[in-house]
Write a protein that holds these residues in place. Structure first.
Motif: not given
Length: 484
Positions: A424-445
């Motif tokens: 899920t490293g590609a095109y998941c965070w970059s396409l993330a949204s706030n649909y249903n007023y849900v916050g986008r998750p953190a990215v942890i290295a």
């Protein structure tokens, strides 16, 4: 009604999905290199999944830093070596649209890659990371005048011209800043590559680039304008490509025009784009990057020899093939439902087990957008339970909110289980949204037993702060480490 807790007997399973002998097993091609099971628990970068979930909450994106850095260096080395063998050289741009943050930009820069951006925001991230502007390429089919001006002013190494209008716009910005701006021209070769095949047509009905037959006139105009320096043609034939045939056909078409353009001046480069695929499921079989690089280099060299022209520097723009497998997403399982589904005209039914998680299409839109397939494993434990066919569903108010269409998990999967979805490293965070007023998750290295936040997650307070009518403290906001 027939019940099928064991997936091997479930007729609802897609034909491509093999039944695992062990539903806890980790197919190495799907996971980052440091993923393992320690005492039954999934670890990545030497950090236990349960530790990550306890510290940062779920859902979270987890990026294997060592894998990402190593993969970037390997891709660069593969193309460099392949083109050196045929007497030329290669440039590799990391396609930032796959996933870009300041830290990731620094990893790519340190590995020796250039970076491709396609918006003012992505440009701002790359500059904030300290990447030399000369090592940036700027894409986009509708760059604003402000974006063009900023790119020229910053000294971006190449602007990819996407339309006839942009020729004049970039030239005006170059004149205004007293610069000579290097440019590429994006063209449509008429080749659209798919995972296992490609289709060659005379024209492409798409928003990007200009027709290949229109390129000579466009390049002539570029050369007329003193503030522009023409580098070469650019073409992108698709995404999630497993083989080299499409690149070979596209290169052959571009080289014919490349030879024609040489009559009017230098054409030092040829950019063949990106789109190299990765494995999302065990049914996927992408070619190793070294093989792809060698085949493409040999094709370009052969084409140039037949045309009697010198080999150009050849550029590529991989994104997914660098960062995709480096990432995984951790979820917590919630509601579990067994749903009877008819699969024959005589009314015979089987059971599909829906396992709902605390994320969904807001953190991974690809299944809903493209019908993309993913895989899943229980991350927190192993079990001797037989494999059961499951569908991983999101929490959003959409029937199409599916994270994993079909995979096998142990039949005793239960609420509270920690689940991991790889690649899920590609095109998941970059396409993330706030649909249903849900916050986008953190990215942890994660690396060498240490985890750290590289992109903060969003809380309800963050979302409410953007609402102009909001004037009071949020209620029920969940604060977790790394969220802000």
């Amino acid at each position: 009604m027939a019940s099928y807790p064991n997936a091997s007997a479930n007729p609802l399973a897609p034909e491509w999905l093999a039944v695992p002998g062990d539903a806890n097993s980790l197919a190495p091609e799907l996971w980052s290199r440091t993923v393992a099971r320690v005492d039954g628990e999934l670890t990545v970068g030497g950090v236990r999944a349960s530790e990550l979930a306890a510290r940062y909450g779920t859902p979270i994106y987890v990026v294997d830093e060592a894998h990402a850095r190593e993969r970037a260096a390997e891709v660069l080395a593969a193309f460099t070596a392949a083109f050196e063998r045929v007497g030329s050289s290669a440039k590799v741009y990391y396609a930032g649209k796959a996933f870009l943050s300041i830290e990731v930009a620094r990893w790519m820069d340190a590995a020796g890659l250039n970076i491709d951006v396609c918006s003012g925001g992505e440009l701002a991230v790359a500059l904030a990371a300290g990447v030399e502007p000369a090592r940036l390429g700027f894409h986009g089919n509708n760059k604003s005048l402000a974006e063009i001006d900023r790119a020229v002013s910053a000294g971006v190494g190449a602007i990819i011209i996407d339309s006839l209008q942009e020729i004049e716009r970039v030239a005006e910005a170059a004149s205004r800043h007293g610069r000579t701006q290097r440019v590429r021209l994006r063209v449509n070769s008429g080749v659209h590559a798919h995972t296992h095949a490609f289709l060659a047509t005379a024209h492409e009905d798409q928003k990007f680039g200009i027709g290949l037959t229109d390129a000579p006139a466009a390049v002539a105009r570029i050369r007329e304008l003193g503030g522009l320096e023409f580098l070469g043609l650019h073409c992108h034939i698709g995404s999630q490509i497993f083989g080299s045939d499409g690149f070979a056909e596209s290169a052959a078409r571009l080289l014919a025009v490349h030879r024609e353009l040489l009559a009017g001046g230098a054409v030092p480069e040829l950019n063949l784009g990106g789109g190299f695929g990765i494995a999302y499921t065990t049914a996927d079989d992408p070619s190793p990057i070294g093989e792809l690089a060698s085949r493409i280099a040999e094709t370009v060299a052969s084409g140039c020899s037949e045309l009697g022209i010198p080999l150009p520097v050849v550029a590529f723009e991989p994104g997914r093939s660098i960062i995709g497998t480096a990432g995984l997403t951790l979820y917590s399982a919630g509601t579990i439902k067994d749903v009877p589904v008819s699969y024959q005209d005589d009314g015979e039914t089987a059971v599909r087990r829906y396992v709902s998680v605390d994320g969904g299409m807001s953190d991974n839109a690809r299944p809903a957008l493209y019908g993309a397939d993913y895989s899943v494993r229980i991350a927190g434990r192993v079990t001797d339970a037989p494999p059961a066919l499951v569908r991983i569903a999101g929490k959003h108010c959409e029937s199409g909110d599916i994270v994993v269409e079909a995979d096998y998990l142990p039949a005793d999967v239960e609420a509270g289980d920690l689940l991991a979805v790889p690649a899920t490293g590609a095109y998941c965070w970059s396409l993330a949204s706030n649909y249903n007023y849900v916050g986008r998750p953190a990215v942890i290295a994660v690396r060498d037993g240490v985890s750290r936040v590289i992109v903060r997650g969003e809380t309800e307070a963050d979302l409410l702060a953007r609402d102009a009518a909001y004037s009071g403290p949020p209620t029920g906001d969940r604060e977790v480490e790394g969220a802000k």
